[in-house]
Design a protein around this motif. Structure first.
Motif, short mmCIF file in Angstrom:
data_model
loop_
_atom_site.label_atom_id
_atom_site.label_comp_id
_atom_site.label_asym_id
_atom_site.label_seq_id
_atom_site.Cartn_x
_atom_site.Cartn_y
_atom_site.Cartn_z
N VAL A 165 -13.68 2.78 -3.73
CA VAL A 165 -12.45 2.09 -3.37
C VAL A 165 -12.74 1.02 -2.30
N GLY A 166 -13.55 1.37 -1.32
CA GLY A 166 -13.91 0.40 -0.29
C GLY A 166 -14.59 -0.82 -0.86
N SER A 167 -15.50 -0.60 -1.80
CA SER A 167 -16.19 -1.72 -2.44
C SER A 167 -15.22 -2.60 -3.22
N SER A 168 -14.23 -1.99 -3.87
CA SER A 168 -13.23 -2.76 -4.60
C SER A 168 -12.42 -3.64 -3.65
N ILE A 169 -12.07 -3.10 -2.49
CA ILE A 169 -11.32 -3.89 -1.50
C ILE A 169 -12.13 -5.09 -1.05
N VAL A 170 -13.40 -4.86 -0.73
CA VAL A 170 -14.26 -5.95 -0.26
C VAL A 170 -14.43 -7.01 -1.34
N LYS A 171 -14.62 -6.57 -2.58
CA LYS A 171 -14.86 -7.50 -3.68
C LYS A 171 -13.63 -8.33 -4.02
N GLN A 172 -12.46 -7.68 -4.06
CA GLN A 172 -11.26 -8.35 -4.54
C GLN A 172 -10.48 -9.07 -3.45
N ILE A 173 -10.50 -8.52 -2.23
CA ILE A 173 -9.66 -9.09 -1.17
C ILE A 173 -10.47 -9.88 -0.16
N ARG A 174 -11.72 -9.48 0.05
CA ARG A 174 -12.61 -10.15 0.99
C ARG A 174 -11.99 -10.28 2.39
N PRO A 175 -11.65 -9.15 2.99
CA PRO A 175 -11.07 -9.21 4.34
C PRO A 175 -12.15 -9.49 5.38
N LEU A 176 -11.71 -9.62 6.62
CA LEU A 176 -12.65 -9.81 7.72
C LEU A 176 -13.60 -8.62 7.83
N PRO A 177 -14.82 -8.84 8.35
CA PRO A 177 -15.71 -7.71 8.60
C PRO A 177 -15.05 -6.67 9.52
N ASP A 178 -15.47 -5.45 9.36
CA ASP A 178 -14.99 -4.33 10.18
C ASP A 178 -13.51 -3.99 9.94
N ARG A 179 -12.93 -4.45 8.84
CA ARG A 179 -11.53 -4.14 8.56
C ARG A 179 -11.37 -3.14 7.41
N VAL A 180 -12.48 -2.68 6.83
CA VAL A 180 -12.42 -1.70 5.73
C VAL A 180 -13.17 -0.46 6.17
N HIS A 181 -12.46 0.64 6.30
CA HIS A 181 -13.03 1.90 6.78
C HIS A 181 -12.97 2.94 5.67
N VAL A 182 -14.09 3.55 5.36
CA VAL A 182 -14.14 4.57 4.32
C VAL A 182 -14.05 5.94 4.96
N ILE A 183 -12.98 6.66 4.66
CA ILE A 183 -12.82 8.04 5.10
C ILE A 183 -12.51 8.86 3.85
N PRO A 184 -13.50 9.56 3.32
CA PRO A 184 -13.28 10.32 2.07
C PRO A 184 -12.20 11.37 2.22
N ASN A 185 -11.47 11.59 1.14
CA ASN A 185 -10.44 12.62 1.14
C ASN A 185 -11.03 13.98 1.47
N GLY A 186 -10.20 14.82 2.07
CA GLY A 186 -10.59 16.19 2.36
C GLY A 186 -9.55 17.14 1.82
N VAL A 187 -9.88 18.41 1.79
CA VAL A 187 -8.98 19.41 1.24
C VAL A 187 -8.91 20.60 2.21
N ASP A 188 -7.74 21.19 2.27
CA ASP A 188 -7.52 22.36 3.12
C ASP A 188 -8.04 23.59 2.37
N VAL A 189 -9.27 23.95 2.63
CA VAL A 189 -9.93 25.01 1.87
C VAL A 189 -9.20 26.34 2.03
N ASP A 190 -8.55 26.54 3.17
CA ASP A 190 -7.86 27.82 3.40
C ASP A 190 -6.71 28.04 2.41
N ARG A 191 -6.24 26.99 1.77
CA ARG A 191 -5.15 27.15 0.79
C ARG A 191 -5.67 27.68 -0.54
#
Length: 405
Positions: A165-191
């Motif tokens: 997803v981050g690569s798609s943002i960079v390729k299609q939108i070309r925002p300023l450097p340091d404006r795209v942060h990749v934080i992978p989804n997580g799951v509540d394992v206790d559920r």
């Protein structure tokens, strides 16, 4: 901080919000949720101690006078909420054009950072989202790209749920450097405890203990590839009739898919369970998770299945390879190939010991790399960085997230 989301129906992005607001307080943040449309997750989030505010939704095109009045009303409601709650950070989900309303809140003295969360690798507006005005498709696509590019220069930042997803943002939108942060989804394992009474759940569903149960948790939309899954199920069941398929979720394709399942002679094998609140129990009662999607961001349903100790067969879409390790936690197959999907499922059916070992490895992988606690901590670090940036303190990108340039 404030999460703003289009709706609180059951879905992947909504589950990301629910999980984050549950765990952000441990990192020192007090979350609040605002939604443009109520849904079943609202009460779940409130029960967990987080305030949920339902503000007016849009019913008219933003190109009309009524639409502009609605947008102005939404902005006023959000501005008032931010002032009353003392909001420093606003994070959006699934808003599209309303993302820029959120960005305008930075004009309020208290809001010091606006983050746009992108949950899908397909950023462009799709034709099915603009059926009545197809002539506007290309102009609106260009308009979105340039608006986001300008918005990023005015202080907006992107949170991508996967590197794809981050690569798609960079390729299609070309925002300023340091404006795209990749934080992978997580799951509540206790559920997703490993002690769920599998046999009892199967009895309640009327499924024999000897059945090999495939489960798919996804809205019944074109994106999720249910037609491919039904075609693959027909191929598998031709050789192994004791297979049951559970389709968990609802959507506009339900009647079409039910008719297709009947035409394929699968009526006795495929169960359309609709929207369910007992997904952890249904996963625990199953033998294999199947994801037939045509595109994704980082599929929450796959993470939840892995947390349940299920092996998986998933299509090679955005985020899948970041989550699943082929041959160790499951199998990955090409998109739109029911024959390859069927073969991978058959392999799992024939080698139950390998499938169970993959399920164990899948849960261990999620606990180590995709816990919601880790996801929340990464977000908290990003919030602190956004505030420092707004205060004119230039610092390196937070170690908790990856930055794409």
């Amino acid at each position: 901080m404030l999460h703003v989301i289009q709706n609180l129906d059951l879905g992947g992005a909504q589950e990301v919000v629910r999980s984050l607001v549950t765990h952000l307080p441990a990192s020192g943040w007090t979350p609040v949720v605002a939604t443009l449309r109520d849904g079943p997750l609202a009460e779940v989030i409130r029960a967990g101690g987080t305030d949920v505010h339902v503000i007016r939704s849009r019913h008219h095109s933003m190109l009309s006078a009524r639409g502009l009045i609605e947008i102005a009303g939404i902005r006023d409601a959000l501005r008032t909420l931010c002032a009353e709650e003392g909001i420093s950070i606003v994070q959006t989900h699934l808003l599209r054009s309303m993302d820029f309303v959120a960005l305008s809140l930075r004009a309020n003295g208290g809001v010091r950072g606006v983050l746009w969360t992108v949950h899908n690798s397909r950023l462009d507006l799709r034709a099915d989202q603009l059926r009545d005005h197809l002539w506007l498709l290309r102009p609106k696509r260009l308009g979105y790209r340039w608006s986001y590019r300008l918005g990023a220069r005015l202080g907006g930042q992107f949170v991508a749920v996967s590197h794809d997803v981050g690569s798609s943002i960079v390729k299609q939108i070309r925002p300023l450097p340091d404006r795209v942060h990749v934080i992978p989804n997580g799951v509540d394992v206790d559920r997703y405890p490993s002690s769920t009474p599998r046999a009892q759940v199967r009895r309640d569903l009327g499924i024999d203990e000897s059945s090999f149960v495939l489960v798919s948790v996804a809205k019944l939309h074109e994106q999720k590839g249910h037609r491919d899954l039904l075609a693959a199920a027909r191929l598998v069941i031709d050789g192994h009739p004791n297979v049951t398929v559970l389709l968990v979720g609802d959507g506009p394709l339900r009647k079409t898919l039910e008719a297709e399942a009947a035409a394929l002679g699968l009526a006795g094998h495929v169960r359309f369970l609709g929207t369910r609140s007992d997904v952890p129990e249904l996963l625990a009662a199953s033998d294999l998770f199947v994801l037939a999607s045509h595109w994704e961001g980082l599929p929450m349903a796959l993470l939840e299945a892995m947390a349940s100790g299920l092996p998986s067969v998933a299509t090679d879409v955005s985020g899948t390879r970041e989550v699943s390790a082929p041959g160790r936690t499951g199998q990955i197959v090409p998109v739109g190939r029911p024959d390859r999907l069927a073969q991978a499922v058959t392999n799992m059916y024939k080698d139950r010991a390998l499938a169970r070992a993959m399920g164990v490895a899948a849960r261990e992988h999620v606990v180590r790399h995709h816990s919601v606690g880790l996801q929340a901590a990464r977000h908290a670090a990003l919030y602190a960085s956004a505030i420092a940036l707004s205060d004119g303190i230039r610092q390196g990108a937070p170690a908790a997230s990856d930055v794409l340039q």
